[in-house]
Design a protein around this motif. Structure first.
Motif, PDB file in Angstrom:
ATOM      1  N   GLN A   1      -8.885   4.007 -13.423  1.00 39.79           N
ATOM      2  CA  GLN A   1      -9.849   5.091 -13.696  1.00 39.79           C
ATOM      3  C   GLN A   1      -9.356   5.967 -14.845  1.00 39.79           C
ATOM      4  O   GLN A   1     -10.110   6.297 -15.757  1.00 39.79           O
ATOM      5  CB  GLN A   1     -10.044   5.938 -12.429  1.00 39.79           C
ATOM      6  CG  GLN A   1     -10.762   5.203 -11.306  1.00 39.79           C
ATOM      7  CD  GLN A   1     -10.402   5.749  -9.934  1.00 39.79           C
ATOM      8  OE1 GLN A   1      -9.633   6.708  -9.807  1.00 39.79           O
ATOM      9  NE2 GLN A   1     -10.952   5.139  -8.886  1.00 39.79           N
TER      10      GLN A   1
ATOM     11  N   GLN B   1       1.822   8.343  -7.148  1.00 35.44           N
ATOM     12  CA  GLN B   1       1.046   9.533  -6.813  1.00 35.44           C
ATOM     13  C   GLN B   1       1.273   9.951  -5.361  1.00 35.44           C
ATOM     14  O   GLN B   1       1.337  11.131  -5.045  1.00 35.44           O
ATOM     15  CB  GLN B   1      -0.426   9.242  -7.042  1.00 35.44           C
ATOM     16  CG  GLN B   1      -1.146  10.426  -7.607  1.00 35.44           C
ATOM     17  CD  GLN B   1      -2.610  10.144  -7.732  1.00 35.44           C
ATOM     18  OE1 GLN B   1      -3.035   8.997  -7.754  1.00 35.44           O
ATOM     19  NE2 GLN B   1      -3.411  11.177  -7.808  1.00 35.44           N
TER      20      GLN B   1
ATOM     21  N   ARG C   1      -1.684  12.050 -13.875  1.00 36.18           N
ATOM     22  CA  ARG C   1      -1.889  13.091 -12.850  1.00 36.18           C
ATOM     23  C   ARG C   1      -0.582  13.571 -12.218  1.00 36.18           C
ATOM     24  O   ARG C   1      -0.515  14.700 -11.747  1.00 36.18           O
ATOM     25  CB  ARG C   1      -2.780  12.545 -11.732  1.00 36.18           C
ATOM     26  CG  ARG C   1      -4.168  12.154 -12.211  1.00 36.18           C
ATOM     27  CD  ARG C   1      -5.001  11.637 -11.055  1.00 36.18           C
ATOM     28  NE  ARG C   1      -5.985  10.658 -11.487  1.00 36.18           N
ATOM     29  CZ  ARG C   1      -6.807  10.017 -10.669  1.00 36.18           C
ATOM     30  NH1 ARG C   1      -6.742  10.235  -9.380  1.00 36.18           N
ATOM     31  NH2 ARG C   1      -7.676   9.145 -11.129  1.00 36.18           N
TER      32      ARG C   1
ATOM     33  N   GLY D   1       0.804  -1.218   0.000  1.00 38.79           N
ATOM     34  CA  GLY D   1       0.000   0.000   0.000  1.00 38.79           C
ATOM     35  C   GLY D   1       0.834   1.263   0.000  1.00 38.79           C
ATOM     36  O   GLY D   1       2.001   1.259   0.394  1.00 38.79           O
ATOM     37  N   ALA D   2       0.197   2.347  -0.450  1.00 39.04           N
ATOM     38  CA  ALA D   2       0.905   3.614  -0.637  1.00 39.04           C
ATOM     39  C   ALA D   2       1.447   4.162   0.679  1.00 39.04           C
ATOM     40  O   ALA D   2       2.556   4.702   0.729  1.00 39.04           O
ATOM     41  CB  ALA D   2      -0.029   4.629  -1.281  1.00 39.04           C
TER      42      ALA D   2
ATOM     43  N   ARG E   1     -11.046   6.343 -18.629  1.00 41.99           N
ATOM     44  CA  ARG E   1     -11.508   7.682 -18.994  1.00 41.99           C
ATOM     45  C   ARG E   1     -10.883   8.106 -20.331  1.00 41.99           C
ATOM     46  O   ARG E   1     -11.578   8.570 -21.237  1.00 41.99           O
ATOM     47  CB  ARG E   1     -11.140   8.674 -17.893  1.00 41.99           C
ATOM     48  CG  ARG E   1     -11.687  10.074 -18.105  1.00 41.99           C
ATOM     49  CD  ARG E   1     -11.661  10.861 -16.834  1.00 41.99           C
ATOM     50  NE  ARG E   1     -10.375  10.707 -16.165  1.00 41.99           N
ATOM     51  CZ  ARG E   1     -10.220  10.626 -14.845  1.00 41.99           C
ATOM     52  NH1 ARG E   1     -11.252  10.701 -14.046  1.00 41.99           N
ATOM     53  NH2 ARG E   1      -9.028  10.474 -14.315  1.00 41.99           N
TER      54      ARG E   1
ATOM     55  N   GLY F   1      -0.647   4.235  -7.855  1.00 42.98           N
ATOM     56  CA  GLY F   1      -1.032   4.677  -6.522  1.00 42.98           C
ATOM     57  C   GLY F   1       0.201   5.076  -5.723  1.00 42.98           C
ATOM     58  O   GLY F   1       0.210   6.098  -5.038  1.00 42.98           O
TER      59      GLY F   1
ATOM     60  N   ASN G   1     -10.052  -0.324  -9.744  1.00 36.34           N
ATOM     61  CA  ASN G   1     -10.609   0.900  -9.184  1.00 36.34           C
ATOM     62  C   ASN G   1      -9.559   1.714  -8.435  1.00 36.34           C
ATOM     63  O   ASN G   1      -9.580   1.839  -7.220  1.00 36.34           O
ATOM     64  CB  ASN G   1     -11.768   0.545  -8.255  1.00 36.34           C
ATOM     65  CG  ASN G   1     -12.623   1.743  -7.958  1.00 36.34           C
ATOM     66  OD1 ASN G   1     -12.363   2.840  -8.466  1.00 36.34           O
ATOM     67  ND2 ASN G   1     -13.635   1.558  -7.153  1.00 36.34           N
ATOM     68  N   TYR G   2      -8.594   2.250  -9.170  1.00 37.12           N
ATOM     69  CA  TYR G   2      -7.645   3.203  -8.583  1.00 37.12           C
ATOM     70  C   TYR G   2      -7.144   4.089  -9.712  1.00 37.12           C
ATOM     71  O   TYR G   2      -7.563   3.933 -10.862  1.00 37.12           O
ATOM     72  CB  TYR G   2      -6.535   2.496  -7.812  1.00 37.12           C
ATOM     73  CG  TYR G   2      -5.424   1.871  -8.620  1.00 37.12           C
ATOM     74  CD1 TYR G   2      -5.685   0.834  -9.489  1.00 37.12           C
ATOM     75  CD2 TYR G   2      -4.115   2.315  -8.503  1.00 37.12           C
ATOM     76  CE1 TYR G   2      -4.653   0.251 -10.224  1.00 37.12           C
ATOM     77  CE2 TYR G   2      -3.091   1.734  -9.221  1.00 37.12           C
ATOM     78  CZ  TYR G   2      -3.368   0.705 -10.082  1.00 37.12           C
ATOM     79  OH  TYR G   2      -2.356   0.149 -10.798  1.00 37.12           O
ATOM     80  N   ALA G   3      -6.254   5.009  -9.389  1.00 34.97           N
ATOM     81  CA  ALA G   3      -5.834   6.038 -10.346  1.00 34.97           C
ATOM     82  C   ALA G   3      -5.599   5.469 -11.745  1.00 34.97           C
ATOM     83  O   ALA G   3      -6.147   5.963 -12.737  1.00 34.97           O
ATOM     84  CB  ALA G   3      -4.573   6.739  -9.846  1.00 34.97           C
TER      85      ALA G   3
ATOM     86  N   PHE H   1     -15.421  -2.013 -12.357  1.00 38.44           N
ATOM     87  CA  PHE H   1     -14.258  -1.485 -11.634  1.00 38.44           C
ATOM     88  C   PHE H   1     -13.980  -2.309 -10.378  1.00 38.44           C
ATOM     89  O   PHE H   1     -14.246  -1.863  -9.269  1.00 38.44           O
ATOM     90  CB  PHE H   1     -14.475  -0.016 -11.253  1.00 38.44           C
ATOM     91  CG  PHE H   1     -14.257   0.932 -12.390  1.00 38.44           C
ATOM     92  CD1 PHE H   1     -12.976   1.314 -12.753  1.00 38.44           C
ATOM     93  CD2 PHE H   1     -15.329   1.438 -13.101  1.00 38.44           C
ATOM     94  CE1 PHE H   1     -12.768   2.186 -13.811  1.00 38.44           C
ATOM     95  CE2 PHE H   1     -15.133   2.310 -14.167  1.00 38.44           C
ATOM     96  CZ  PHE H   1     -13.848   2.687 -14.515  1.00 38.44           C
ATOM     97  N   PRO H   2     -13.436  -3.512 -10.541  1.00 37.80           N
ATOM     98  CA  PRO H   2     -13.097  -4.283  -9.337  1.00 37.80           C
ATOM     99  C   PRO H   2     -11.877  -3.694  -8.637  1.00 37.80           C
ATOM    100  O   PRO H   2     -11.174  -2.866  -9.202  1.00 37.80           O
ATOM    101  CB  PRO H   2     -12.792  -5.673  -9.876  1.00 37.80           C
ATOM    102  CG  PRO H   2     -12.367  -5.448 -11.285  1.00 37.80           C
ATOM    103  CD  PRO H   2     -13.092  -4.221 -11.770  1.00 37.80           C
ATOM    104  N   LYS H   3     -11.668  -4.167  -7.420  1.00 39.73           N
ATOM    105  CA  LYS H   3     -10.530  -3.681  -6.629  1.00 39.73           C
ATOM    106  C   LYS H   3      -9.222  -4.234  -7.196  1.00 39.73           C
ATOM    107  O   LYS H   3      -9.190  -5.344  -7.701  1.00 39.73           O
ATOM    108  CB  LYS H   3     -10.713  -4.169  -5.189  1.00 39.73           C
ATOM    109  CG  LYS H   3      -9.666  -3.705  -4.235  1.00 39.73           C
ATOM    110  CD  LYS H   3      -9.906  -4.378  -2.889  1.00 39.73           C
ATOM    111  CE  LYS H   3      -8.718  -4.189  -1.979  1.00 39.73           C
ATOM    112  NZ  LYS H   3      -7.491  -4.802  -2.477  1.00 39.73           N
ATOM    113  N   ILE H   4      -8.158  -3.450  -7.082  1.00 39.83           N
ATOM    114  CA  ILE H   4      -6.848  -3.935  -7.530  1.00 39.83           C
ATOM    115  C   ILE H   4      -6.455  -5.169  -6.720  1.00 39.83           C
ATOM    116  O   ILE H   4      -6.758  -5.269  -5.539  1.00 39.83           O
ATOM    117  CB  ILE H   4      -5.779  -2.824  -7.390  1.00 39.83           C
ATOM    118  CG1 ILE H   4      -4.437  -3.295  -7.926  1.00 39.83           C
ATOM    119  CG2 ILE H   4      -5.634  -2.339  -5.970  1.00 39.83           C
ATOM    120  CD1 ILE H   4      -3.371  -2.221  -7.962  1.00 39.83           C
TER     121      ILE H   4
END
Lengths: 313, 430
Positions: free
Chosen positions: B192, B121, B143, B91-92, B196, B118, B187-189, B217-220
């Protein structure tokens, strides 16, 4: 409140740590900040553990505290360290009070798993919601103190140490009151406690709320010292497991134990990560097993043994 | 007892004397480069380990002065580099703590790596705060340089916008009859942003197609996609876009293939390249496959001295062809060498950043122009192809490969990706 050995030791140690921190290198200051932040949550779990309850879901409150800070920061621009800490503790404490009505009726594995379930619901919601940062979480701006933006981390470190000290003194005091002494009594025999004229449900509810407030405060402090929150590191069941791990590592003997245990945990993890980047989890697991096999009373029992039980309350 | 103490004190004194002497010396003989990548968890096998292999191979070659010209000088500004491998999992927030340890406790000279958007960022602001020269190797969210200007952070490959604009253009060229499309993204940066950009580009260049209302959009690192596959099988859309990578990608291919998903629908895999070598016969035919730029299987046969060296050396060392992550980490290390060669081995973080800002260099498979994000973000070409199993040689090949130049798939300097695509991709030179 201040006239037993533990309280005196806490005051002295906090003073020394605050002074020492001014001269310590940054990374050591960081380790103390992470360690003492987490220790707050461990303090709460210790109170529950003395009552015979183990929660495998306190990352729920830890995460609520951390996310309260993150949302205050990203949506409202609140950066004051005390407001942030209050918000974390109040949000988690209120949630704990409400959920306590359910939890106080359960014991053992049911208590542990019901807590996990609730924490995973929050985890699911956060992960799936883009406006809550989903898996990425949020970066948190540096905290200010009464409008001043400190240049170093030292002021935050002092605040965390003093918050830890206050919490430890209060819990130490609480454990000596009649209500506090019910902890072990409930663990030993609930029916007798009821016959003595106390409500077990009320006592457990109170302890549960205390542990939620402490975990929320811990999450808020952790979020501020790290400058980042994400669900994986703040709400996931692995975080709950980590909290239980540190509680067992520390031992339930004394309110000082959570602080020592958390520090040992931080340092252990840092070095495990450094020495074995591919197998650091193995080192953590092996340590855990060693503690369970050889030191069931945690690190505190070792200190007691070495000190010839001098420090016992 | 006193004897012991005395010995200890002498030892400490000796060590500090050596340390002090080391500190005074000018041009350094040795530098340390921390290389974070996934070493544990589902992303390690397909992504983290090849990335680490690529970084180590290139570092060793540079230390020995064995890279082909023009990079055949020894070392990083003459200094020998040692790689500190680091696990990117957990995790970040954990990565932020470890990053601080790297800089403040372990005093590394440069940090080169990171796969997850993630993590990048979360770390970009920390790197700026600590003023630490950092090169992001693989992570893809636009981003990082579009949200704020960076001084110490670089990225030596194109970002998600290039991957997805190129994918949309490739789809338009090869499947002009496509009617509707859906997507499955984490479902993260990264997920998404990828969806897009792909969706917005198709709205521009294929206005008659329609996006499904039920994109997934499942979880990573979820690993199980049963319900998502069911939902997409029932969807009317005839194309599925995904930016899955690593273990998630392979899990999705296995589970989707078992249920015939890729027979019914066109699959567009923007990071599919890593699966091509690993899955062999189990990789379905006819997938639209990208590698986040000119890397891995898309450039296996590109005949340049640098690329031949990279492919052959990697194959000899590790027994497989290099996939995308190996190239991406390799070229990030190469960028570090270029910065050190220019600024000197004892350069400060500022000098290193100045040396890398805005330059153009030949990497193993392509030309890299650091021309976006004030010279901190690379622009490269981007390409796609279609998978086919070559039963004669027992390996996957990619056919109909088409590359789009950087100026075609990336916004011009100073423009935000989303605004650029929405505005009809003005100034794109294809």
């Amino acid at each position: 409140m201040f006239n037993d050995r533990t309280a005196k030791f806490l005051l002295l140690a906090a003073m020394m740590i605050c002074v020492g921190g001014a001269f310590a290198p940054n990374w050591i200051v960081n380790q103390f900040m992470f360690g003492f932040s987490r220790a707050l949550a461990i303090l709460g779990l210790m109170v529950l553990w003395r009552t015979g309850l183990v929660s495998f879901g306190h990352a729920f409150y830890f995460g609520l505290g951390a996310y309260a800070v993150a949302i205050l920061d990203s949506k409202f621009g609140v950066s004051d360290v005390f407001l942030r800490l209050m918000a974390g503790a109040v949000v988690a404490g209120s949630a704990g009070f409400l959920i306590g009505f359910i939890m106080r009726n359960y014991r053992d594995i049911f208590f542990a798993m019901l807590n996990t379930a609730i924490s995973m619901v929050l985890f699911g919601i956060v992960v799936k919601t883009e406006s809550l940062g989903s898996t990425d979480g949020f970066a948190i701006s540096a905290s200010t103190i009464f409008g001043l933006a400190p240049e170093t981390k030292y002021p935050l470190f002092v605040i965390i140490t003093l918050v830890g000290l206050t919490a430890a003194l209060l819990v130490n005091f609480y454990l000596k009151t009649t209500f506090g002494k019910l902890t072990t009594a409930i663990r030993d025999n609930e029916i007798r406690v009821e016959y003595l004229g106390f409500s077990v449900a009320h006592a457990i509810h109170l302890k549960y709320t205390i542990s939620a407030i402490l975990a929320g405060g811990a999450g808020a402090l952790m979020a501020m010292s790290l400058g980042q929150v994400d669900p994986e590191s703040m709400i996931n069941w692995t975080v709950s497991g980590e909290l239980v791990f540190v509680t067992i590592l520390s031992g339930p003997g004394n309110v000082i134990a959570p602080f020592i245990g958390s520090l040992v945990f931080e340092i252990l993890r840092t070095y495990a990560f450094e020495l074995a980047p591919q197998a650091w989890q193995l080192i953590m697991g092996a340590t855990f097993l060693t503690i369970i096999f050889f030191l069931p009373g945690g690190i505190w029992s070792l200190i007691e043994k070495l000190g010839g039980k001098k420090n016992e309350k | 007892m006193t004897n012991k103490l005395l010995k200890g004190a002498l030892g400490v004194a000796a060590v500090s004397a050596v340390a002090l002497a080391g500190g005074i010396a000018h041009a350094k003989d040795a530098i340390t480069i921390a290389v974070p990548s996934f070493l544990t968890g589902g992303a390690a096998g397909p992504f983290g380990i090849p990335a680490m292999n690529g970084a180590k191979m290139v570092t060793d070659a540079i230390n020995a002065g064995k890279l082909p010209a023009p990079y055949n000088t020894k070392g990083f500004g003459g200094a020998t580099a040692s790689v500190i491998p680091l696990d990117e999992g957990g995790g970040a927030t954990k990565q932020v703590a470890e990053y601080r340890n790297l800089v403040e406790k372990r005093n590394v000279d440069a940090i080169v790596g990171y796969i997850s958007s993630g993590n990048c960022q979360a770390l970009a602001p920390v790197a700026e705060e600590l003023k630490q020269f950092t090169i992001f190797a693989t992570c893809g969210t636009p981003r990082i340089f579009e949200e704020s200007a960076r001084k110490y952070v670089f990225r030596t490959m194109g970002h998600a916008t290039a991957d997805n604009v190129a994918a949309a253009m490739y789809v338009k060229e090869k499947f002009p009859d496509m009617k509707g499309y859906t997507g499955i993204n984490q479902n993260y940066a990264w997920g998404q942003d990828s969806w897009r950009d792909f969706d917005l580009t198709l709205q521009q260049i294929m206005p008659n197609t329609k996006a499904s209302g039920k994109t997934q959009f499942p979880k990573i690192f979820a690993g199980q996609y049963g319900s998502e596959i069911s939902a997409m099988s029932l969807d009317k859309a005839d194309l599925i876009h995904t930016s899955f990578w690593g273990g998630d990608l392979e899990a999705f291919i296995f589970q989707g293939n078992a249920r015939g998903l890729f027979k019914k629908k066109i699959g567009v895999f923007t990071v599919g390249g890593t699966a091509a070598y690993r899955l062999g016969k189990k990789l379905p035919n006819g997938l639209v496959l990208g590698a986040r730029g000119p890397y891995g299987i898309l450039v296996k046969d590109r005949d340049t001295v640098l690329n031949n060296w990279f492919v052959n050396t990697y194959k000899n060392l590790y027994g497989t062809y290099p996939s995308g992550p190996a190239y991406q980490y390799g070229q990030a290390i190469l960028a570090a060498k270029i910065a050190y060669d220019k600024a000197g081995s004892d350069a400060t973080n500022e000098q290193l950043a100045d040396a890398l800002r805005g330059i153009t260099f030949e990497s193993f498979s392509t030309t890299i122009e650091m021309k976006l994000g004030n010279g901190h973000q690379a622009a490269t070409e981007n390409g796609y192809g279609i998978t086919e199993y070559d039963s004669e040689n027992g390996e996957n090949v990619v056919k109909d490969i088409k590359f789009y130049p950087a100026s075609c798939v990336l916004p011009p300097e100073g423009q935000n990706s989303v605004d650029w695509i929405k505005g009809g991709m003005k100034g794109a030179k294809c």
